[in-house]
Write a protein that holds these residues in place. Structure first.
Motif, mmCIF file in Angstrom:
data_model
loop_
_atom_site.group_PDB
_atom_site.id
_atom_site.type_symbol
_atom_site.label_atom_id
_atom_site.label_comp_id
_atom_site.label_asym_id
_atom_site.label_seq_id
_atom_site.Cartn_x
_atom_site.Cartn_y
_atom_site.Cartn_z
ATOM 1 N N SER A 498 0.855 -1.194 0.000
ATOM 2 C CA SER A 498 0.000 0.000 0.000
ATOM 3 C C SER A 498 0.884 1.235 0.000
ATOM 4 O O SER A 498 2.094 1.147 0.253
ATOM 5 N N ILE A 499 0.267 2.387 -0.264
ATOM 6 C CA ILE A 499 1.016 3.647 -0.209
ATOM 7 C C ILE A 499 1.575 3.859 1.193
ATOM 8 O O ILE A 499 2.707 4.320 1.374
ATOM 9 N N GLY A 500 0.787 3.478 2.221
ATOM 10 C CA GLY A 500 1.226 3.642 3.609
ATOM 11 C C GLY A 500 2.459 2.817 3.924
ATOM 12 O O GLY A 500 3.414 3.313 4.526
ATOM 13 N N SER A 501 2.445 1.534 3.509
ATOM 14 C CA SER A 501 3.606 0.679 3.785
ATOM 15 C C SER A 501 4.818 1.125 2.978
ATOM 16 O O SER A 501 5.957 1.014 3.436
ATOM 17 N N ALA A 502 4.565 1.659 1.774
ATOM 18 C CA ALA A 502 5.673 2.198 0.975
ATOM 19 C C ALA A 502 6.266 3.427 1.659
ATOM 20 O O ALA A 502 7.492 3.592 1.712
#
Length: 698
Positions: A498-502
């Motif tokens: 996800s964008i968050g984990s990235a």
């Protein structure tokens, strides 16, 4: 996915095993430091000094072995030189052939040594990044600052391979002398334009360039695409299966890139006039131009995800949506609707398949031509950026067919609609969907004569029945810091989901690189998008004049990359060029302000040229550094480094275009200065941030 520590062990040369960086030991040491500090047994200063001494010892071990091996190679070359001198007195064809092969053997051993240095350099960078991440303060900054520029620096030996160049030169010169030059006495120094064509020398040169980050035009240009490569070097070149590569499909991806950039910039010279003809203010051109970027923020994500399953279908979808969007853009004039105009541009943004184009090159193009394909991707973008405004300048005609108007405002839409229709037909006829990895594995299993049970049994036997206590402890205690360099569980070493984990994978230096990318895209968009309004207000320029100015800016991209890639980047470190180009962008912004003296054409053109060219240099160097400091987990999957940089640049363009429209309500006289203020503040912020992370960009 194999963890970095295991990869490091696999790539080591067995007889040199004791001389590599002990990555596993240092990783465990970092873990111990964390436990000691949390338990109050140690203070941070002691940890800093203790780890520095440990790292110094590791580097000294590497460097002393490197010097020893260089001496052995030099000794072998000296002995071969004596034989070479004897052969010059009494030439013997058979002995010349033997001598040439002996020099090649030395070259192959030198290549092994270069791989040794490169693997250690990568290991050092990784352990420094890990230490910074676990302790939350800049150890790399301290270590590089105190070690890199010291007169007795051993760190420079690892990262700059001091002395290896002399060995490379000796092998190249002697092999060149032994080549059949048909009676010529010219050496490689007399004919620098005719490089020695020998596979060993080519491999050595590639290894040296990779180790020192030396560039040429193609390499530097390819870095703009941010198509990340395998981090650890391999002595044997890897190839993508020929079934996955299809030249015409690659060409179609590059054509898509070119047409999309033409589509983006073809409306820039006329967007203000078009807005006014529909009853809106001239500065609404910011929203008209930026609507495409707004949609691209979302399209980049779903196209990136779609490319996990197919390349053909997203390209078909992209072409259809772009055809519809451009038709709507052209019809808005006769419908007298600013809403249809904006919807048309939104549709065009929803058709942005740049994520697919980049992904195709990364996944389906063989390694040996991937750099050229990446450079082609960037060149297609640059040429599209130049051709868009130039084409708009040529479409200065006005006529009607039935109730449909064709003029300088609508023709960009009609021309691009026809272009996408032709492209769609070409795509439908010529594109070949590459074989997916799952399909390849199924085909391989079907063609295998052995039963499936045997394959499963072999896989079972390949696994250890019991983990050793050390491995078990390492597996259980695996650092959950989402770093690929850990022997951590599979889910913590896979691509970001996800964008968050990235985002959580971004270190401070990566965040600064993305801020710089945001800044340069913002400054460039302000310059390009408001050019028509500003030049009409101050200089009364016509659409054709604006188009010529924008096309000239676009045409500087390739010459600038030639100069930087072939010369400047080989004379200075990337971080030095980065900082210098940021300062030049700042100077360009400062020169663009309209203060006290009357605004003149030379001031506008010179300041715009300085800003644009500096931003182009900055983009190449910034992305080159970004690919090195970014986690290798971001080199694959949907939420990859390319997507993050694209999103940062696209959001910058959206904000810039929105700023132009909002400031337009204050009047065109205030547009220039007020829109330049955010560029100035963001540029200053990026320069300050670069100073703070400067030593971590090593």
């Amino acid at each position: 996915m194999v963890a970095f520590g295991k990869k490091l062990k696999e790539r080591q040369i067995q007889e040199w095993q004791g001389y590599y960086i002990n990555y596993k030991l240092m990783k465990k040491k970092v873990k111990q430091y964390v436990q000691q500090i949390e338990g109050g047994a140690q203070n941070r200063r002691h940890v800093l000094k203790d780890f520095s001494r440990m790292l110094d010892t590791q580097i000294e071990k590497i460097v002393l072995f490197l010097l020893e091996q260089q001496g052995l190679l030099a000794s072998r070359i000296a002995k071969l030189g004596e034989q070479h001198d004897a052969l010059q007195q009494q030439p013997d064809i058979s002995q010349i052939s033997e001598l040439r092969e002996a020099y090649r053997a030395v070259g192959r051993d030198l290549l092994k040594l270069l791989f040794f240095v490169e693997i250690n350099a990568i290991g050092l960078r990784k352990i420094l990044k890990k230490f910074d991440k676990r302790f939350g303060y800049r150890f790399t900054d301290y270590y590089v600052k105190t070690r890199a520029n010291h007169p007795y620096s051993q760190l420079q030996q690892v990262f700059k391979h001091v002395g290896v160049g002399a060995v490379v030169g000796a092998i190249s010169r002697n092999l060149g002398d032994l080549q059949d030059r048909q009676g010529s006495y010219l050496s490689i120094y007399d004919q620098p334009a005719l490089p020695l064509q020998d596979p060993v020398i080519d491999s050595i040169k590639a290894a040296v360039d990779r180790l020192t980050h030396s560039t040429n035009f193609l390499h530097f240009l390819a870095q703009h695409a941010l198509i990340m490569q395998e981090e650890l070097p391999t002595a044997v070149e890897e190839h993508v299966d020929d079934q996955r590569y299809h030249f015409m499909s690659l060409l179609l991806n590059l054509a898509n890139t070119f047409l999309y950039m033409v589509n983006t910039y073809i409306v820039v010279p006329t967007a203000d006039n078009y807005s006014m003809s529909l009853g809106a203010a001239a500065t609404v051109c910011g929203v008209v131009i930026g609507a495409m970027a707004v949609a691209q923020v979302f399209s980049s994500v779903y196209f990136s995800a779609w490319s996990n399953k197919s390349y053909y279908r997203p390209l078909i979808f992209s072409s259809i949506v772009l055809f519809v969007g451009n038709t709507m853009y052209a019809l808005a004039y006769d419908l007298d609707s600013i809403v249809v105009l904006l919807l048309g541009r939104l549709f065009c943004g929803l058709g942005s398949a740049r994520a697919v184009n980049r992904r195709y090159i990364s996944d389906c193009v063989p390694l040996k031509i991937r750099m050229q394909a990446s450079a082609g991707f960037v060149s297609a973008s640059a040429l599209g950026m130049a051709c868009g405004p130039a084409l708009a300048g040529l479409l200065q005609i006005n006529f009607k067919i039935y109730k449909i108007t064709f003029n300088e405002d609508t023709l960009p839409g009609w021309v691009m609609a026809v272009a996408w229709l032709v492209y769609l037909i070409w795509l439908w006829i010529s594109f070949k969907e590459p074989v997916r990895e799952t399909q390849e594995s199924n085909i391989q299993q079907e063609s295998n004569a052995e039963p499936v049970e045997n394959d499963a049994l072999e896989k079972g036997l390949a696994q250890p029945l019991l983990l050793s206590s050390e491995d078990k402890q390492e597996d259980e205690d695996g650092d959950q810091d989402n770093d690929v360099s850990e022997e951590a569980p599979e889910e913590s070493r896979g691509p970001a989901t996800s964008i968050g984990s990235a985002y959580r994978l971004l270190t401070p230096s990566v965040k600064v690189q993305l801020l710089i990318y945001f800044m340069l895209k913002y400054a460039m968009e302000i310059l390009l998008s408001e050019s028509s309004v500003v030049t009409t207000y101050y200089f009364n320029w016509s659409t054709s004049t604006v188009a010529i100015f924008l096309a000239c800016l676009g045409l500087t991209v390739l010459p600038v990359n030639i100069a930087v890639g072939s010369y400047i980047s080989n004379m200075f470190e990337d971080r030095q060029i980065l900082l210098a180009s940021e300062i030049m962008v700042l100077i360009g912004i400062l020169l663009s302000f309209n203060i006290i003296i009357p605004y003149s054409v030379p001031q506008y053109v010179c300041s715009g040229l300085i800003m644009f060219v500096s931003a182009e240099v900055l983009e190449g160097v910034n992305l080159a550094l970004l690919s090195r400091v970014m986690s290798s987990r971001l080199s694959r999957g949907t939420y990859n480094g390319g997507l993050l940089s694209t999103e940062a640049g696209t959001i910058a363009r959206v904000i810039a275009d929105g700023t132009i429209t909002l400031v337009g309500y204050l009047g065109e006289s205030k547009l220039l200065n007020i829109t330049l203020l955010p560029s100035l503040l963001i540029c200053i912020s990026s320069i300050i941030a670069t100073f703070f992370t400067y030593n971590s960009l090593y």
